[in-house]
Enzyme design. Structure first.
Site, mmCIF file in Angstrom:
data_model
loop_
_atom_site.group_PDB
_atom_site.id
_atom_site.type_symbol
_atom_site.label_atom_id
_atom_site.label_comp_id
_atom_site.label_asym_id
_atom_site.label_seq_id
_atom_site.Cartn_x
_atom_site.Cartn_y
_atom_site.Cartn_z
ATOM 1 C CG HIS A 57 36.668 59.305 24.866
ATOM 2 N ND1 HIS A 57 36.064 58.158 24.395
ATOM 3 C CD2 HIS A 57 36.198 60.313 24.080
ATOM 4 C CE1 HIS A 57 35.271 58.452 23.381
ATOM 5 N NE2 HIS A 57 35.352 59.755 23.165
ATOM 6 C CD GLU A 59 37.307 55.574 28.865
ATOM 7 O OE1 GLU A 59 36.345 54.786 28.760
ATOM 8 O OE2 GLU A 59 37.247 56.766 28.480
ATOM 9 C CB CYS A 87 34.241 53.946 23.099
ATOM 10 S SG CYS A 87 35.782 54.870 22.894
ATOM 11 C CB CYS A 90 38.740 54.074 25.463
ATOM 12 S SG CYS A 90 38.450 55.857 25.324
#
Length: 148
Positions: A57, A59, A87, A90
């Protein structure tokens, strides 16, 4: 000499540039930047398709890049700007990195960390939501509409 301080909108626009890179690469268009002392030290976007890695992701990529830049694992003086609410995965990583502040654009009503509560974050982490939310959300909506 007067120090100019950029706005949250300025840095979110930088994160949106990253999200557009993801969009162009057929990745879910989420972008992130990490800022310290009014300077972007890391830029990232989703790479889950390219790397065949569900943890890639924006992040996560930004945390790694910022830690490498700072030569340390803690981001306790940094702000993460991300176009979509992080999420749970993360948020956990951001807690471990002790990021000082998280600023996000669009809320994620299906997988966002707020569904479980703010206790996922480090106790000293502050959050700001809704920065350029419409623009951030529109990019994601367009992406998924094109997939259908």
């Amino acid at each position: 000499m007067e120090l100019f301080v950029f706005s949250d909108e300025h840095f979110m626009r930088e994160a949106l540039k990253e999200a557009r890179k993801a969009f162009d690469a057929d990745e879910v268009p989420v972008g992130a930047v990490v800022v310290v002392n009014n300077t972007v030290i890391a830029r990232a976007h989703n790479l889950t398709e390219r790397l065949n890695d569900v943890t890639a992701h924006a992040e996560m990529q930004a945390i790694t890049s910022a830690a490498n830049f700072l030569n340390g694992k803690y981001l306790n003086e940094c702000t993460l700007y991300v176009t979509l609410e992080p999420c749970v995965m993360c948020a956990g990583a951001l807690a471990w990195a002790q990021v000082a502040r998280i600023v996000y654009g669009a809320a994620d009503t299906r997988r966002g960390f707020h569904l479980v509560g703010n206790n996922l974050l480090h106790p000293r982490t502050s959050t700001t939501s809704g920065v350029l939310a419409e623009e951030c959300g529109a990019l994601i909506k367009t992406f998924f509409q094109q997939k259908r």
